[in-house]
Motif scaffolding. Structure first.
Motif: not given
Lengths: 222, 277
Positions: B57, B108, B186, B189, B217-218
């Motif tokens: 980030s 986010q 993200e 999230s 990203t996750h």
């Protein structure tokens, strides 16, 4: 005691026009004081929150000094003290200025509280879209602050209104001094001070409720 | 998904739209980025993955100078971006503003402005930047709203929208500035699982249209299916870099292998839900 209440109106009535005129003057002073104190408060709050030490520390000092000293002493400093340096002002100008600085320090803290309450993401998203810091403040942050600070601000306006009575000490013929003058010739302090208190009460109540109604009108469409 | 970047992303310069060289970032004694270099070509979509605290980030936030790198070079759209404390205040402000007008970022937590309607949220920045006459800007905003099927919501306040709707509005709010690159931090999230899909679909659609993007990203499935390339960041260093299929399917570094095992397992269900993107 009964006698006093019985001839209350007989005593007060002849002086009502004079007192109402003085009350109107109080409202005029209050409007000037409040508008000026918002300007002072906004500037001080923005300096305080700027993160620039050169702006932040004077703002902190100002708030510390004003909130830690009596309003009456502040009025005396400006009206009696400044002429020693050649800065002479009429009682009206000096009094308005003193009360505006005093109120401004409280308004600054109210605004600062409002600023702290806005999530940082609001500012970041504005900056991320290429808004300048000033534009982000003006278009994104402050409109959200205004909504949360209306209740404390209306209390502050009532305080400013009451504080105008302190200006009786610098020969400004507002409601309190007018009452004193009348009492000096009629020797009826109880009747007149109670009546004057009721006028103040009417004005502060109107102002607080008026703002509450305004708040309900404007607030929380979202 | 072809591995070579599609050419339709709109930049006049040949070569990368964004080039980071040896970016370092220290917070006090802690070095969060230890010399990161990467290049993004126009039209390319690049995924950045890594454990939390890896610096991904921070890396993204260095691109639009939300974080000021301790050292390193940022080259954007063919020009070197100046940054640093020695810049004169107003010059610095102008550089930041000009850069951010061309570098979109979505967060986010959506961060729509609650006191403005959906439409007002979208047109504010283009109006302030003077990108056109009001009618044009509104027209374009309405087009974008139609594209995400939210035209009817244009006069609603954000609090009336679901998280997924808010995030999609936040994305087109960024697009309304016609950025040359879009940074997504993200963005799914904070969403309820059932709302993740609609947001990922929109991003996939934009990627397919050639919007250049850098995506932290996750969502491993998203990186695999949508991104042209994937970068794996570990402790402030890029450990893996290459076509998404390779980095995610067959990572060389042990850290990346371990990270993917950890991430894929609990996310299996979520990943399956969006694999039809």
């Amino acid at each position: 005691m009964f006698d006093v209440i019985q001839d209350w109106w007989v005593v007060v009535l002849p002086y009502v026009p004079l007192l109402l005129e003085a009350a109107l003057f109080v409202l005029q002073i209050t409007v000037c004081v409040v508008l000026l104190s918002w300007v002072v408060g906004l500037v001080v709050a923005l300096c305080r929150a700027s993160g620039v030490k050169l702006l932040e520390w004077p703002a902190r000092f100002f708030i510390w000094f004003i909130r830690g000293t009596p309003a009456l002493v502040q009025i005396f400093i400006i009206y009696f003290g400044l002429p020693q340096f050649g800065i002479k002002m009429s009682p009206f100008v000096a009094g308005t200025l003193a009360l505006a600085l005093n109120g401004g320090s409280y308004v600054a803290e109210i605004i600062r509280g409002g600023l702290i309450g806005i999530p940082n993401g609001q500012r970041e998203s504005a900056l991320a879209l290429g808004l300048s810091r000033a534009t982000a403040m003006r278009r994104v942050i402050l409109p959200q602050v205004v909504r949360v600070i209306i209740p404390p601000i209306s209390n502050e306006i009532a305080s400013s209104l009451k504080n105008t009575s302190l200006l009786s000490t610098i020969t400004l013929m507002e409601l309190t001094l007018q009452t004193e003058v009348i009492v000096a010739s009629t020797f009826r302090p109880f009747e007149f001070y109670i009546f004057t208190a009721l006028i103040y009460l009417l004005m502060t109540t109107t102002c607080i409720y008026g703002l509450q109604i305004m708040e309900r009108r404007f607030a929380v469409r979202y | 998904m072809p591995l070579d970047p599609s050419p339709q992303g709109g930049s006049s310069t040949a070569g990368p739209i964004l080039e980071l060289s040896d970016i370092r970032k220290k917070f006090g004694a802690l070095e969060v980025l230890k010399g990161v270099s990467l290049a993004v070509s126009p039209g390319e979509s690049l995924a950045i993955i890594g454990a939390s605290g890896s610096g991904k980030s921070t890396l993204l936030r260095c691109v639009n100078l939300f974080e000021q790198p301790t050292s390193g070079q940022i080259r954007f759209d063919g020009r070197d971006i100046e940054y640093g404390d020695d810049l004169w205040f107003w010059k610095r402000e102008r550089i930041l503003r000009d850069l951010r007008r061309e570098v979109g970022m979505v967060f986010q937590s959506y961060n729509l402005w609650p006191h403005m309607t959906v439409l007002e949220n979208i047109i504010e920045a283009p109006l302030q930047a003077g990108l056109g006459r009001r009618a044009e800007i509104v027209g374009k905003a309405e087009e974008l709203l139609q594209k995400i099927g939210m035209y009817e919501k244009r006069n609603e306040y954000p609090s009336r929208l679901s998280g997924g709707q808010q995030q999609r509005v936040a994305i087109i709010r960024a697009l309304a500035m016609e950025p040359k690159i879009l940074l997504l931090d993200e963005v799914t999230s904070a969403l309820d699982p059932e709302l993740v899909g609609e947001v990922l679909e929109l991003i996939a659609q934009l990627a397919a249209e050639g919007v250049t993007m850098l995506v932290v990203t996750h969502e491993i499935a998203f990186a695999r299916d949508v991104s042209d390339r994937t970068i794996f960041v570990h402790k402030g260093v890029i450990e893996e870099e290459g076509p998404s299929a390779e980095v995610l399917g067959n990572p060389g570094s042990e850290h990346a292998q371990r990270f993917l095992r950890r991430v894929l397992h609990p996310n299996l269900k979520k990943a399956a839900g969006v694999s039809d993107v």
